[in-house]
Design an enzyme around this catalytic site. Sequence first.
Site: not given
Length: 298
Positions: A129, A132-133
Amino acid sequence: MYDLIIIGMGISGISASIYAKRANLKVLLLEGSTPGGTINKISKIDNYPGNFNISGPDLAYNLFNEVNKMEIEYKLEKVTDILLDKVKIVKTTNNVYETKNILIASGRYPKMLGLENEEKLLGKGISTCALCDGIFYKNKEIAVVGGGSSALSEALYLANIASKVYLIHRREEFRGEKELIKKVKEKDNIKLILNDEVIKLDIKNDTLKGITLKSGKTLNIQGLFIYIGFIPNTDFLKNTNIKMEDGYILVDNHQKTNINGVYASGDVTKKDIYQIVSAASEGAEAVIYMNQLDCSNT
Ligand code: NAP
């Protein structure tokens, strides 16, 4: 007894629930993870009409808001089993429900490379992701694996955060959209590595420190983003005779499976096009068709 239980609160399931609610059906949405599904992991969406340049989580938030505003019943419970008879039973981690019809819109989850230590390094250098990261790799060197639209679009997103992005693909040709390929090729800090594969993850202090490729090349990268396709979420169908191919549910052109009263839509089905817009329309179509059938039976 519900008229319809929808398994999955991604865009397909939510779209179906809107049509069901408007048709005055007693409908229940079930979700084992996060409302919005895969959309939550997409950094930028440019191809969903009326929502140009929206972030995935923002679209997911809008969808969830709609469920609440329309007072559609939902429960955050993971479906573990379904039993198909005249009355259909849906078992979750918390409850057992009865329903006349079921729509499976459970989507799919990211495929992994299958390398030693890969799972252990999730969150410690490996990610599926970018949204997200990605921020953890600001000004660092990272790699993306894959040659489809996901790998291309997320490499572009990451290139605005990381100092350098290696895009590693096992073939010469990408299978992703032409526009994305063009943009990736034009981006200064994306370096293409074609006809090559990651064969080893190099670790130091339980964290990814680099990768080794089939060609023998090593890359000292701190992050590896894997975008090599998906596996459909169908584990809970183990006690049914629903027809599948390669793990994907087979449906007709009304989203109906081989079992009466059981429909499927979105990424969990076998089809040619996996797009947000088609997932939404398939969910709606399933309910419209199901409702017409039920009306003609009464
Ligand atoms: P995909 O199209 O199935 O592509 C998967 C890629 O990973 C392929 O290039 C494949 O290589 C490679 N791959 C598979 N297994 C591998 C392995 N073990 N090692 C190395 N590489 C491997 O998946 P996707 O990119 O996630 O896209 C899924 C669907 O969503 C597609 O229909 C796509 O159009 C859609 N999508 C659309 C957008 C958009 O912006 N419109 C964005 C994301 C996704 P080969 O090519 O050699 O098979």
